[in-house]
Design a protein around this motif. Sequence first.
Motif, PDB file in Angstrom:
ATOM      1  N   VAL A  92      37.339  -8.918  51.220  1.00 39.61           N
ATOM      2  CA  VAL A  92      35.900  -9.024  51.478  1.00 39.61           C
ATOM      3  C   VAL A  92      35.631 -10.136  52.476  1.00 39.61           C
ATOM      4  CG1 VAL A  92      33.655  -9.631  50.464  1.00 39.61           C
ATOM      5  CG2 VAL A  92      35.189  -8.059  49.266  1.00 39.61           C
ATOM      6  N   ILE A  93      34.742  -9.859  53.429  1.00 37.54           N
ATOM      7  CA  ILE A  93      34.296 -10.849  54.414  1.00 37.54           C
ATOM      8  C   ILE A  93      32.889 -11.294  54.044  1.00 37.54           C
ATOM      9  CG2 ILE A  93      33.789 -11.294  56.846  1.00 37.54           C
ATOM     10  CD1 ILE A  93      35.807  -9.133  57.585  1.00 37.54           C
ATOM     11  N   ASP A  94      32.684 -12.590  53.946  1.00 39.80           N
ATOM     12  CA  ASP A  94      31.394 -13.152  53.524  1.00 39.80           C
ATOM     13  C   ASP A  94      30.787 -13.987  54.639  1.00 39.80           C
ATOM     14  OD1 ASP A  94      29.234 -14.321  52.283  1.00 39.80           O
ATOM     15  OD2 ASP A  94      30.383 -15.324  50.710  1.00 39.80           O
ATOM     16  N   PHE A  95      29.687 -13.507  55.202  1.00 41.60           N
ATOM     17  CA  PHE A  95      28.898 -14.265  56.172  1.00 41.60           C
ATOM     18  C   PHE A  95      27.458 -14.321  55.663  1.00 41.60           C
ATOM     19  CE2 PHE A  95      32.387 -13.651  59.112  1.00 41.60           C
ATOM     20  CZ  PHE A  95      32.271 -14.692  60.016  1.00 41.60           C
ATOM     21  N   THR A  96      27.263 -14.879  54.476  1.00 41.46           N
ATOM     22  CA  THR A  96      25.922 -14.899  53.899  1.00 41.46           C
ATOM     23  C   THR A  96      25.304 -16.294  53.968  1.00 41.46           C
ATOM     24  OG1 THR A  96      26.929 -15.103  51.683  1.00 41.46           O
ATOM     25  CG2 THR A  96      26.274 -12.892  52.417  1.00 41.46           C
ATOM     26  N   HIS A  97      25.303 -17.007  52.861  1.00 42.83           N
ATOM     27  CA  HIS A  97      24.592 -18.282  52.782  1.00 42.83           C
ATOM     28  C   HIS A  97      25.369 -19.218  51.869  1.00 42.83           C
ATOM     29  CE1 HIS A  97      21.353 -21.152  51.773  1.00 42.83           C
ATOM     30  NE2 HIS A  97      20.812 -20.773  52.923  1.00 42.83           N
ATOM     31  N   ALA A  98      25.281 -20.506  52.145  1.00 39.94           N
ATOM     32  CA  ALA A  98      26.016 -21.485  51.344  1.00 39.94           C
ATOM     33  C   ALA A  98      25.676 -21.382  49.861  1.00 39.94           C
ATOM     34  CB  ALA A  98      25.723 -22.892  51.856  1.00 39.94           C
ATOM     35  N   ALA A  99      24.431 -21.002  49.550  1.00 41.14           N
ATOM     36  CA  ALA A  99      24.001 -20.938  48.150  1.00 41.14           C
ATOM     37  C   ALA A  99      24.756 -19.877  47.359  1.00 41.14           C
ATOM     38  CB  ALA A  99      22.496 -20.667  48.083  1.00 41.14           C
ATOM     39  N   THR A 100      25.330 -18.888  48.039  1.00 40.43           N
ATOM     40  CA  THR A 100      26.044 -17.813  47.342  1.00 40.43           C
ATOM     41  C   THR A 100      27.563 -17.990  47.378  1.00 40.43           C
ATOM     42  OG1 THR A 100      26.111 -16.438  49.341  1.00 40.43           O
ATOM     43  CG2 THR A 100      24.198 -16.177  47.896  1.00 40.43           C
ATOM     44  N   ALA A 101      28.048 -18.998  48.062  1.00 41.09           N
ATOM     45  CA  ALA A 101      29.488 -19.145  48.280  1.00 41.09           C
ATOM     46  C   ALA A 101      30.256 -19.314  46.963  1.00 41.09           C
ATOM     47  CB  ALA A 101      29.771 -20.320  49.211  1.00 41.09           C
ATOM     48  N   GLU A 102      29.731 -20.114  46.053  1.00 40.56           N
ATOM     49  CA  GLU A 102      30.446 -20.346  44.801  1.00 40.56           C
ATOM     50  C   GLU A 102      30.525 -19.067  43.962  1.00 40.56           C
ATOM     51  OE1 GLU A 102      29.843 -24.779  43.312  1.00 40.56           O
ATOM     52  OE2 GLU A 102      27.930 -23.851  43.830  1.00 40.56           O
ATOM     53  N   ARG A 103      29.423 -18.341  43.889  1.00 39.48           N
ATOM     54  CA  ARG A 103      29.436 -17.085  43.119  1.00 39.48           C
ATOM     55  C   ARG A 103      30.420 -16.090  43.726  1.00 39.48           C
ATOM     56  NH1 ARG A 103      26.341 -12.095  43.311  1.00 39.48           N
ATOM     57  NH2 ARG A 103      26.431 -11.088  41.252  1.00 39.48           N
TER      58      ARG A 103
END
Length: 246
Positions: free
Chosen positions: A49-60
């Motif tokens: 999975v590639i994640d380019f979202t937001h720092a607030a969701t990184a831990e989840r």
Amino acid sequence: MALRIGILGQSGRMGQLLAEEIAAAGATLAGGIGRDGDAPALFAASDVVIDFTHAATAERHAGLAAASKTPLILGTSGLSLAQEATVAEAARTIPVVYAASFAPGVSLLFALAERMGAALPPEQYDAEIVEMHHRQKVDAPSGTAIGLGRAVARGRGRTLEEVGLESGRDGHTGPRATGPIGFAALRGGQVVGEHSLLFTAGSEQITISHRSFDRRVYATGAVRAAHWVMAQPPGLYDMKHVIGMA
């Protein structure tokens, strides 16, 4: 069987480019969601999975990746030290590529920054970093700028937190302190990304720079990392590993 790649943050500009680059690389788009989509289902359906979202969701997202044993490519910037620690903990279970920038040229810039930090002592050379991005960018300094600062500090045998970060100088600040690394963030228009690192002494100045002309360079790099990470054991990696500089 083609590699199945999922995208967290597909609705954004980077997500659309990632989908195009996944197809161009001969991989399969396993699915893509926005910030409110079904992330657990996406991890279950994907090889990586590639994640380019937001720092607030990184831990989840890091926790979901570890729980599903799915390698993660994390391109989200602006993470706190606590959030980065959570990502590092997930990397004890799965391979994670976490990079301030997925542009190969930026990895070279980081390598040069570390070597220059080692060669140019802070007592003689002040280090300043100037970056500019599009007006929609929400974090400052940029993740790449912070990465440059960390590379300089690492070259000097310390962490960025130890040497100090001077950002957003305003008013009567007094003379510049010796040691801290300065940051200036500019925002405007649709600038993709520009970063310059300056070492300035009393008698000379050295500047190294990188400029991105197209966001696609980050998408291409992230898809390259997705293919590379599948052959790696659990651990925390960045683009220097992907391009063979580690």
